[in-house]
Design an enzyme around this catalytic site. Structure first.
Site, PDB file in Angstrom:
ATOM      1  N   CYS A 198      35.717  40.363  37.665  1.00 34.48           N
ATOM      2  CA  CYS A 198      37.160  40.145  37.694  1.00 34.48           C
ATOM      3  C   CYS A 198      37.495  39.344  36.446  1.00 34.48           C
ATOM      4  CB  CYS A 198      37.562  39.398  38.968  1.00 34.48           C
ATOM      5  SG  CYS A 198      37.076  37.686  38.953  1.00 34.48           S
ATOM      6  N   LYS A 229      42.151  30.317  52.879  1.00 38.18           N
ATOM      7  CA  LYS A 229      41.792  31.719  52.584  1.00 38.18           C
ATOM      8  C   LYS A 229      40.265  31.858  52.559  1.00 38.18           C
ATOM      9  CE  LYS A 229      41.784  33.097  48.168  1.00 38.18           C
ATOM     10  NZ  LYS A 229      40.509  33.642  47.674  1.00 38.18           N
ATOM     11  N   ASN A 230      39.578  30.921  51.871  1.00 37.29           N
ATOM     12  CA  ASN A 230      38.131  31.078  51.670  1.00 37.29           C
ATOM     13  C   ASN A 230      37.295  30.672  52.872  1.00 37.29           C
ATOM     14  OD1 ASN A 230      38.762  32.122  49.230  1.00 37.29           O
ATOM     15  ND2 ASN A 230      38.151  30.331  48.044  1.00 37.29           N
ATOM     16  N   ARG A 282      47.781  36.550  46.381  1.00 38.15           N
ATOM     17  CA  ARG A 282      46.462  36.732  46.990  1.00 38.15           C
ATOM     18  C   ARG A 282      46.013  35.476  47.700  1.00 38.15           C
ATOM     19  NH1 ARG A 282      41.856  38.785  43.418  1.00 38.15           N
ATOM     20  NH2 ARG A 282      40.964  38.484  45.474  1.00 38.15           N
ATOM     21  N   ASP A 336      38.230  25.980  41.486  1.00 34.76           N
ATOM     22  CA  ASP A 336      39.516  26.535  41.899  1.00 34.76           C
ATOM     23  C   ASP A 336      40.670  25.560  41.678  1.00 34.76           C
ATOM     24  OD1 ASP A 336      38.251  28.429  44.751  1.00 34.76           O
ATOM     25  OD2 ASP A 336      38.128  28.722  42.586  1.00 34.76           O
ATOM     26  N   ARG A 347      30.789  37.987  37.956  1.00 37.40           N
ATOM     27  CA  ARG A 347      30.706  37.796  39.407  1.00 37.40           C
ATOM     28  C   ARG A 347      29.614  38.685  40.035  1.00 37.40           C
ATOM     29  NH1 ARG A 347      35.794  35.895  41.072  1.00 37.40           N
ATOM     30  NH2 ARG A 347      34.756  35.110  42.916  1.00 37.40           N
TER      31      ARG A 347
END
Ligand code: EPZ
Length: 436
Positions: A117, A22-23, A415, A323, A122
């Site tokens: 978030c 994803k990243n 997500r 993460d 952030r």
């Protein structure tokens, strides 16, 4: 709303294939905005909510995007609306990644400020500061970042804090700037190396990606290119913990092992056996010119000595990734002894602790430090997801817990993980998705 229901106690076994990262896919999709003409094709793109969001963002600008399975074909030659509206940006902070490409190619952008978030404030001050150093005039009005520039100028930029998307945004801004840009104290994540490789295929001149100093020499224009997204090192790490916490025996295919040294070392020290399959046994390797980004097959089991307590400190790459913090914590709740987990990247990334305590974990939080004392067993309970990686951790805890765990707010999980419960079920877990 949907929930995931897990009944613990099953030992996982079989094979799972890791999706594209994803990243990496998110900045790669944003980078297609830099192509003056042609159609970029991205392969191995994961099927995730965040990917759909950034695709909708580009389509709103006038890009033409078509999806066939794991491939995206993106044409941005007709883009004329340089805006990223609040309605989309508020659902995905990484939308900020369109700012650099829009400023580079069009000299203008109107991008909603991504709010904070659950895990932290952030801020994006370093993204903005870097663009201003490249000659952009930036104002923030009514929650929007408004950028203007004739043509960005190369600059010597030193980041106060190592920032992944900050490095990506300014690398994408610099590729069309007039002159040379140096990014110092740049992030070194493998996803940045993946992005630089794609930008070079588009015609960019970049050196030093993957190190703390990246040098970009601006060119006049970039063309569309084809590229394959690297495998997701966080999804791979999550499934390594799934195998270990369930006392299973799992083959994980397309794991970017070379990009996961800190994770593999830490999990092995806790007590997992993590063994790459031989090239002959690995018939599915995801080939990449740069071996750091390739996907290989690895067998993961729990060692005979059980799980041992260990200290974990999250750091920028190549350190242990933030993460993977919740996933490692879940494993340590069942380890023998006391572990100290330090979350150095984000100021509020322990929301999963309160849910794990309800499952019987013995954890104390003091600021950015969590003290985890191993217990004999966790017990299933209704829990609530708070952010993407916390939700993955709670499902992992459910795999080992006695009884049933029901995790609500599954949209957090969707997500960043495509079909997470389906992959776990295929490995033998007793797990299902239900509508609330
Ligand atoms: C990226 O977020 C990832 N997201 C995050 O993954 C990941 O947790 C994070 O990097 C750290 O590895 C994507 O790549 C899309 P940062 P990013 O800028 O770039 C401070 C997931 O679960 N900072 O590296 O937003 C910031 O507050 C997500 O997939 C500033 O102060 O993170 C933080 O303390 C979660 N000013 C630190 O830097 C800035 O302008 C690192 O943040 C930018 C950042």
């Amino acid at each position: 709303m949907q929930s995931i229901v897990v009944r613990g106690g099953r030992k996982l076994s079989g094979e799972v294939i890791i999706d594209g990262a994803k990243n990496s896919a998110l900045p790669l999709i944003a980078a297609t905005l830099l192509a003056e003409k042609g159609c970029s094709r991205l392969d191995n793109v994961p099927d995730l909510r965040d990917i759909n969001t950034i695709v909708r963002l580009l389509e709103g600008m006038g890009a033409v995007v078509s999806r066939q399975g794991g491939s995206l074909e993106i044409t941005t030659s007709a883009v004329e609306n340089c805006q990223a509206p609040y309605e989309l940006v508020k659902t995905m902070r990484a939308s900020i990644l369109v700012l650099g490409p829009l400023m580079a190619r069009f000299g203008e952008a109107r991008v909603s400020l991504p709010g904070g978030c659950a895990i932290g404030a952030r801020p994006v001050n370093l993204h903005i500061k870097g663009l201003e150093m490249m000659g952009a005039r930036i104002s923030v009005e009514h929650g929007y970042i408004i950028g203007q520039a004739e043509r960005l100028q190369g600059a010597d930029i030193s980041f106060d804090v190592t920032t992944v998307t900050g490095t990506e945004n300014l690398m994408m801004a610099a590729v069309l700037a007039d002159g040379v840009t140096i990014l110092r104290n740049a992030a070194r994540e493998p996803e940045i190396v993946d992005l630089a490789a794609f930008l070079r295929k588009m015609g960019a001149q970049i050196e030093g990606d993957g190190t703390h100093t990246i040098t970009i020499t601006g060119v006049e224009k970039l063309l569309a290119a084809d590229y394959q997204v690297m495998p997701d090192r966080i999804e791979a790490g999550t499934f390594m913990v799934a195998a270990g916490i369930s006392d299973g025996d799992v083959v994980i295919k397309n794991a970017p092992l070379a990009a996961m040294a800190a994770v593999v070392t830490k999990l092995q020290e806790i007590g997992l056996l993590i063994e790459p399959l031989s090239p002959e046994e690995d018939d599915d390797e995801l080939y990449k010119e740069n071996k750091l980004l390739a996907g290989v097959a690895v067998r993961v089991r729990r060692g005979l000595d059980g799980l041992k307590a260990l200290d974990v400190r999250t750091m920028p790459y190549p350190g242990f990734p933030t993460d993977m913090q919740s996933q490692a914590m879940v494993l340590l709740t069942l380890a023998e002894g006391t572990s100290v987990i330090s979350e150095t990247i984000f100021e509020n990334r322990f929301m999963h602790v309160f849910e794990l305590q309800r499952m019987g974990a013995d954890i104390e939080v003091e600021g950015r430090t969590a003290i985890v004392r191993g217990v004999v067993a966790l017990s299933g309970a209704p829990v609530m997801a708070s952010d993407l990686r916390a939700s993955a951790g709670l499902v992992l805890a459910g795999l080992a817990a006695e009884g049933e765990t029901v995790m609500s707010r599954v949209y957090h999980l969707d997500r960043g993980y495509a079909g997470f419960e389906k992959k776990l079920k295929a490995l033998g877990a007793d797990v299902k998705r239900v509508r609330d």
